[in-house]
Write an enzyme that holds these catalytic residues in place. Structure first.
Site, PDB file in Angstrom:
ATOM      1  CG  ASP A   9     -75.257  27.841 -89.499  1.00 54.05           C
ATOM      2  OD1 ASP A   9     -76.074  27.051 -88.976  1.00 54.05           O
ATOM      3  OD2 ASP A   9     -74.470  27.504 -90.394  1.00 54.05           O
ATOM      4  N   GLY A  10     -75.010  27.677 -86.324  1.00 54.65           N
ATOM      5  CA  GLY A  10     -74.121  27.022 -85.386  1.00 54.65           C
ATOM      6  C   GLY A  10     -73.416  25.874 -86.072  1.00 54.65           C
ATOM      7  CD  GLU A  47     -77.885  25.910 -85.951  1.00 55.66           C
ATOM      8  OE1 GLU A  47     -78.266  27.090 -86.117  1.00 55.66           O
ATOM      9  OE2 GLU A  47     -77.459  25.206 -86.891  1.00 55.66           O
ATOM     10  CG  ASP A  69     -78.837  26.255 -90.927  1.00 58.19           C
ATOM     11  OD1 ASP A  69     -78.881  26.299 -89.684  1.00 58.19           O
ATOM     12  OD2 ASP A  69     -77.770  26.085 -91.549  1.00 58.19           O
ATOM     13  CG  HIS A 124     -74.341  23.472 -95.577  1.00 59.18           C
ATOM     14  ND1 HIS A 124     -73.190  24.130 -95.212  1.00 59.18           N
ATOM     15  CD2 HIS A 124     -74.801  22.862 -94.457  1.00 59.18           C
ATOM     16  CE1 HIS A 124     -72.958  23.916 -93.925  1.00 59.18           C
ATOM     17  NE2 HIS A 124     -73.920  23.162 -93.441  1.00 59.18           N
ATOM     18  CG  ASP A 134     -71.473  26.767 -92.297  1.00 60.02           C
ATOM     19  OD1 ASP A 134     -71.782  26.039 -91.338  1.00 60.02           O
ATOM     20  OD2 ASP A 134     -70.672  26.406 -93.190  1.00 60.02           O
TER      21      ASP A 134
END
Length: 145
Positions: A9-10, A47, A69, A124, A134
């Site tokens: 994740d970024g 990302e 994501d 999320h 995250d």
């Protein structure tokens, strides 16, 4: 080939702004967390960096199940956009340059080494590894405020 599960994740506060990335690598009983950040970047760059850093951490060619994501990354790879941009000298259209060409170049090189299957998850939404990535990314981005 060894089978490795990677989650990435970024995060970015502002776009551009201070950003961070996080990754989790799982191989058998082993688990490794990686993270980093930059003072001024974009969410998409973070990302991409997460995926690049995670794949770069592998010491030999692997079968990888990569969960993210980021529709930007997953669609660009699985729908062939990134390879098309590369073949068009990093142009999306005749007048629009592809963004983040430097990172896409690195990612495509890594994808030629590893056999990677991409899985998209909603961000999320309670996916444990995505939520942890995250957390890592946000923590890194806060180091630059």
């Amino acid at each position: 080939m060894d089978k490795v599960y990677i989650y990435t994740d970024g995060a970015c506060s502002g776009n551009p702004g201070p950003g961070g990335w996080g990754a989790i690598l799982k191989y058998g009983e082993h688990k490794k967390e990686l993270s980093g950040g930059e003072q001024s970047t974009t969410n998409n760059r973070m990302e991409l960096t997460a995926v690049i850093e995670a794949l770069s951490a592998l010491k030999r060619p692997c079968e990888v199940i990569l969960t993210s994501d980021s529709k930007y990354i997953i669609d660009a790879v699985t729908l062939g956009w990134a390879k098309k941009w590369q073949s068009n000298n990093w142009m999306r259209t005749k007048t629009q340059k592809a963004l983040n060409a430097d990172l896409w170049e690195k990612l495509l090189e890594l994808l030629s080494i590893h056999n990677v299957e991409f899985i998209w998850v909603k961000g999320h939404a309670g996916h444990p590894e995505n939520e942890r990535c995250d957390e890592l990314a946000v923590k890194e981005s806060k180091k630059f405020k």
